[in-house]
Design an enzyme around this catalytic site. Structure first.
Site, short mmCIF file in Angstrom:
data_model
loop_
_atom_site.label_atom_id
_atom_site.label_comp_id
_atom_site.label_asym_id
_atom_site.label_seq_id
_atom_site.Cartn_x
_atom_site.Cartn_y
_atom_site.Cartn_z
N LYS A 2 32.56 37.03 12.10
CA LYS A 2 33.49 37.53 11.08
C LYS A 2 32.75 38.37 10.03
O LYS A 2 33.28 39.36 9.52
CB LYS A 2 34.25 36.37 10.42
CG LYS A 2 35.16 35.59 11.38
CD LYS A 2 36.27 36.46 11.96
CE LYS A 2 37.24 35.64 12.80
NZ LYS A 2 38.31 36.45 13.40
N TYR A 21 30.97 31.69 14.45
CA TYR A 21 32.23 32.22 13.93
C TYR A 21 31.97 33.04 12.65
O TYR A 21 32.45 34.17 12.50
CB TYR A 21 33.18 31.05 13.65
CG TYR A 21 34.57 31.41 13.22
CD1 TYR A 21 35.50 31.93 14.12
CD2 TYR A 21 35.01 31.18 11.90
CE1 TYR A 21 36.79 32.23 13.73
CE2 TYR A 21 36.30 31.48 11.51
CZ TYR A 21 37.19 32.00 12.42
OH TYR A 21 38.47 32.29 12.03
#
Ligand code: BGC
Length: 269
Positions: free
Chosen positions: A174, A170
């Site tokens: 990002k 994640y």
């Protein structure tokens, strides 16, 4: 005193500030995306409500928008598949007449210790959270370049910058989105396309249901937030509406953090 009577209760720029614009929101059938779709429609935009899988939740969002006299259509696509994205964006442009705003909101997260992470998890998170924005932005920007410009808004996360142990895929996705925003802002500026990231902190949505349903974890999270509350999807939606409006036309290539101060808390997460 008499002039006061003629003053509108809210500045005109906040009324129907997106009238005449067409906006496509990915992952708009729940959570932050759902609220962004509703709020964009309230300000006058025609909204594409992207979803994957069963259409029920997206149709509910379309109906909720229609109930408020707004205009919306459900748009099925897996944002990580080029063929799906091509079909979705061209169908949306056909129906709405144009695309002025793209909100890359669709995202997933998986928690697991790094030493146990699987290739499958890594690929899935990267595909939705980073390849998705690449594909959708490319399709939307090709049209925007021909029609005089537009705005790309990526729903990133405080974790584009802040480490989050257990969430390596994640965070990497990002972090990549942060760089994609900065890079594309330069490359697309000559086409009058603005690219902006919005980085929410902890927001009450299905993505962090597990934390929110565990009273101890929830309290620990709230203690990390200087403003002392978990954010609401509407907090993020109102920011997105501002960024999508002409009032924000000088903002590009940057991240706007919306986290109640979480990122500045020492020792956070
Ligand atoms: C994540 C949430 C997390 C929040 C703050 C978000 O990007 O999706 O799970 O609670 O960041 O750490």
């Amino acid at each position: 005193m008499s002039t006061l009577r003629h003053m509108p209760s809210t500045p005109p720029s906040q009324h129907r500030s997106l009238q005449g614009k067409a906006a496509l929101v990915t992952g708009a059938s729940s959570g932050i995306g759902r609220e962004i779709a509703l709020e964009l429609a309230r300000r006058g935009a025609v909204v594409g409500v992207n979803y994957i899988g069963k259409p029920d939740a997206a149709q509910e969002v379309v109906q909720a928008i229609a109930n408020e006299q707004g205009k919306a259509l459900a748009c099925e696509a897996d944002v990580s598949k080029a063929a799906d994205v091509t079909r979705m964006v061209s169908d949306f442009i056909k129906q709405a007449g144009r695309i002025d705003v793209l909100v890359n909101n669709a995202g997933i997260e998986e928690e697991s210790p790094f030493l146990e992470k699987t290739e499958e998890e890594w690929d899935k998170v990267m595909a939705v959270n980073l390849k998705g924005p690449f594909l959708c932005t490319q399709m939307a920007a090709r049209s925007m370049a021909k029609t005089g410009g537009g705005t790309i808004i990526n729903i990133s996360s405080v974790h584009e910058d802040l480490p989050f142990p257990g969430y390596a895929s994640y965070c990497a996705a990002k972090g990549g989105l942060r760089m994609l925003c900065r890079d594309l802002a330069l490359e697309l500026a000559p086409h009058k396309i603005n690219v902006v990231n919005v980085a929410p902190g902890a927001i009450a949505t299905p993505i962090n249901l597990r934390t929110l349903q565990d009273p101890e974890k929830k309290l620990a999270l709230i203690r990390e937030i200087p403003l002392g509350r978990i954010g609401e999807p509407s907090d993020v939606a109102k920011l997105v509406c501002y960024l999508a409006s002409d009032d924000a036309s000088y903002i590009t290539g940057t991240t706007v953090v919306i986290d109640g101060g979480l990122m500045h808390q020492t020792g956070s997460l």
